[in-house]
Design a protein around this motif. Sequence first.
Motif, PDB file in Angstrom:
ATOM      1  N   GLU A   7       0.825  -1.204   0.000  1.00  0.00           N
ATOM      2  CA  GLU A   7       0.000   0.000   0.000  1.00  0.00           C
ATOM      3  C   GLU A   7       0.862   1.257   0.000  1.00  0.00           C
ATOM      4  OE1 GLU A   7      -3.845  -1.461   2.526  1.00  0.00           O
ATOM      5  OE2 GLU A   7      -1.932  -1.359   3.527  1.00  0.00           O
ATOM      6  N   ALA A   8       1.976   1.190   0.732  1.00  0.00           N
ATOM      7  CA  ALA A   8       2.880   2.337   0.783  1.00  0.00           C
ATOM      8  C   ALA A   8       3.450   2.626  -0.605  1.00  0.00           C
ATOM      9  CB  ALA A   8       4.002   2.082   1.783  1.00  0.00           C
ATOM     10  N   SER A   9       3.880   1.564  -1.302  1.00  0.00           N
ATOM     11  CA  SER A   9       4.464   1.779  -2.625  1.00  0.00           C
ATOM     12  C   SER A   9       3.402   2.280  -3.603  1.00  0.00           C
ATOM     13  CB  SER A   9       5.121   0.502  -3.143  1.00  0.00           C
ATOM     14  OG  SER A   9       4.187  -0.536  -3.259  1.00  0.00           O
ATOM     15  N   TRP A  10       2.179   1.824  -3.401  1.00  0.00           N
ATOM     16  CA  TRP A  10       1.081   2.320  -4.241  1.00  0.00           C
ATOM     17  C   TRP A  10       0.876   3.817  -4.012  1.00  0.00           C
ATOM     18  CZ3 TRP A  10      -3.636   4.680  -3.682  1.00  0.00           C
ATOM     19  CH2 TRP A  10      -4.470   4.653  -4.806  1.00  0.00           C
ATOM     20  N   LEU A  11       0.913   4.230  -2.757  1.00  0.00           N
ATOM     21  CA  LEU A  11       0.740   5.654  -2.441  1.00  0.00           C
ATOM     22  C   LEU A  11       1.898   6.481  -2.999  1.00  0.00           C
ATOM     23  CD1 LEU A  11      -0.596   5.602   1.233  1.00  0.00           C
ATOM     24  CD2 LEU A  11      -1.809   6.310  -0.826  1.00  0.00           C
ATOM     25  N   ILE A  12       3.113   5.920  -2.925  1.00  0.00           N
ATOM     26  CA  ILE A  12       4.277   6.635  -3.460  1.00  0.00           C
ATOM     27  C   ILE A  12       4.104   6.855  -4.958  1.00  0.00           C
ATOM     28  CG2 ILE A  12       6.745   6.458  -3.928  1.00  0.00           C
ATOM     29  CD1 ILE A  12       6.891   4.871  -1.220  1.00  0.00           C
ATOM     30  N   SER A  13       3.675   5.806  -5.663  1.00  0.00           N
ATOM     31  CA  SER A  13       3.441   5.926  -7.103  1.00  0.00           C
ATOM     32  C   SER A  13       2.321   6.915  -7.392  1.00  0.00           C
ATOM     33  CB  SER A  13       3.074   4.570  -7.690  1.00  0.00           C
ATOM     34  OG  SER A  13       4.143   3.666  -7.525  1.00  0.00           O
ATOM     35  N   ALA A  14       1.255   6.834  -6.610  1.00  0.00           N
ATOM     36  CA  ALA A  14       0.120   7.725  -6.821  1.00  0.00           C
ATOM     37  C   ALA A  14       0.521   9.184  -6.617  1.00  0.00           C
ATOM     38  CB  ALA A  14      -1.013   7.352  -5.875  1.00  0.00           C
ATOM     39  N   SER A  15       1.441   9.402  -5.680  1.00  0.00           N
ATOM     40  CA  SER A  15       1.841  10.776  -5.363  1.00  0.00           C
ATOM     41  C   SER A  15       2.572  11.438  -6.522  1.00  0.00           C
ATOM     42  CB  SER A  15       2.716  10.795  -4.107  1.00  0.00           C
ATOM     43  OG  SER A  15       4.006  10.287  -4.392  1.00  0.00           O
ATOM     44  N   LEU A  16       3.071  10.614  -7.467  1.00  0.00           N
ATOM     45  CA  LEU A  16       3.735  11.174  -8.641  1.00  0.00           C
ATOM     46  C   LEU A  16       2.718  11.705  -9.636  1.00  0.00           C
ATOM     47  CD1 LEU A  16       6.481   8.479  -9.222  1.00  0.00           C
ATOM     48  CD2 LEU A  16       6.619  10.572  -7.892  1.00  0.00           C
ATOM     49  N   ASP A  17       1.520  11.165  -9.559  1.00  0.00           N
ATOM     50  CA  ASP A  17       0.482  11.538 -10.525  1.00  0.00           C
ATOM     51  C   ASP A  17      -0.468  12.602 -10.001  1.00  0.00           C
ATOM     52  OD1 ASP A  17       1.442   9.654 -12.320  1.00  0.00           O
ATOM     53  OD2 ASP A  17       0.227   8.069 -11.439  1.00  0.00           O
ATOM     54  N   ARG A  18      -0.652  12.609  -8.698  1.00  0.00           N
ATOM     55  CA  ARG A  18      -1.615  13.534  -8.111  1.00  0.00           C
ATOM     56  C   ARG A  18      -1.203  13.829  -6.678  1.00  0.00           C
ATOM     57  NH1 ARG A  18      -4.474  10.767  -4.321  1.00  0.00           N
ATOM     58  NH2 ARG A  18      -4.581   8.512  -4.550  1.00  0.00           N
ATOM     59  N   PRO A  19      -1.673  14.948  -6.131  1.00  0.00           N
ATOM     60  CA  PRO A  19      -1.394  15.210  -4.722  1.00  0.00           C
ATOM     61  C   PRO A  19      -2.116  14.198  -3.837  1.00  0.00           C
ATOM     62  CG  PRO A  19      -2.275  17.163  -5.833  1.00  0.00           C
ATOM     63  CD  PRO A  19      -2.463  15.991  -6.755  1.00  0.00           C
ATOM     64  N   LEU A  20      -1.440  13.714  -2.822  1.00  0.00           N
ATOM     65  CA  LEU A  20      -2.088  12.799  -1.889  1.00  0.00           C
ATOM     66  C   LEU A  20      -3.009  13.577  -0.958  1.00  0.00           C
ATOM     67  CD1 LEU A  20       0.844  10.466  -0.794  1.00  0.00           C
ATOM     68  CD2 LEU A  20      -0.821  10.121  -2.616  1.00  0.00           C
ATOM     69  N   THR A  21      -4.065  12.916  -0.522  1.00  0.00           N
ATOM     70  CA  THR A  21      -4.912  13.531   0.486  1.00  0.00           C
ATOM     71  C   THR A  21      -4.150  13.568   1.809  1.00  0.00           C
ATOM     72  OG1 THR A  21      -5.869  11.462   1.256  1.00  0.00           O
ATOM     73  CG2 THR A  21      -6.947  12.520  -0.622  1.00  0.00           C
ATOM     74  N   LEU A  22      -4.641  14.366   2.727  1.00  0.00           N
ATOM     75  CA  LEU A  22      -3.973  14.467   4.020  1.00  0.00           C
ATOM     76  C   LEU A  22      -3.908  13.110   4.712  1.00  0.00           C
ATOM     77  CD1 LEU A  22      -2.636  16.407   5.969  1.00  0.00           C
ATOM     78  CD2 LEU A  22      -4.862  16.821   7.013  1.00  0.00           C
ATOM     79  N   ALA A  23      -5.006  12.371   4.646  1.00  0.00           N
ATOM     80  CA  ALA A  23      -5.042  11.041   5.275  1.00  0.00           C
ATOM     81  C   ALA A  23      -4.003  10.122   4.643  1.00  0.00           C
ATOM     82  CB  ALA A  23      -6.430  10.440   5.132  1.00  0.00           C
ATOM     83  N   GLU A  24      -3.858  10.201   3.336  1.00  0.00           N
ATOM     84  CA  GLU A  24      -2.869   9.368   2.647  1.00  0.00           C
ATOM     85  C   GLU A  24      -1.454   9.782   3.032  1.00  0.00           C
ATOM     86  OE1 GLU A  24      -5.262   8.235  -1.452  1.00  0.00           O
ATOM     87  OE2 GLU A  24      -4.150  10.096  -1.343  1.00  0.00           O
TER      88      GLU A  24
END
Length: 59
Positions: A7-24
Amino acid sequence: MMIKCKEASWLISASLDRPLTLAEQVRLSMHLLMCGNCKNFSQQMAQLRAIARQVGNGE
Ligand SMILES: [Zn+2]
């Protein structure tokens, strides 16, 4: 709440495409505090992103 490396690596990848939410952001940073592997992965992704931005020049 704990997240797994997957899940962490998924969030890291997602953060390259869009801003993460505060919870993320909170969940990811909590994980990175405890997990050296994901911390390294996060730093590598940040570096790759910076390089790609220079090379691609806004592509
Ligand atoms: Zn991890």
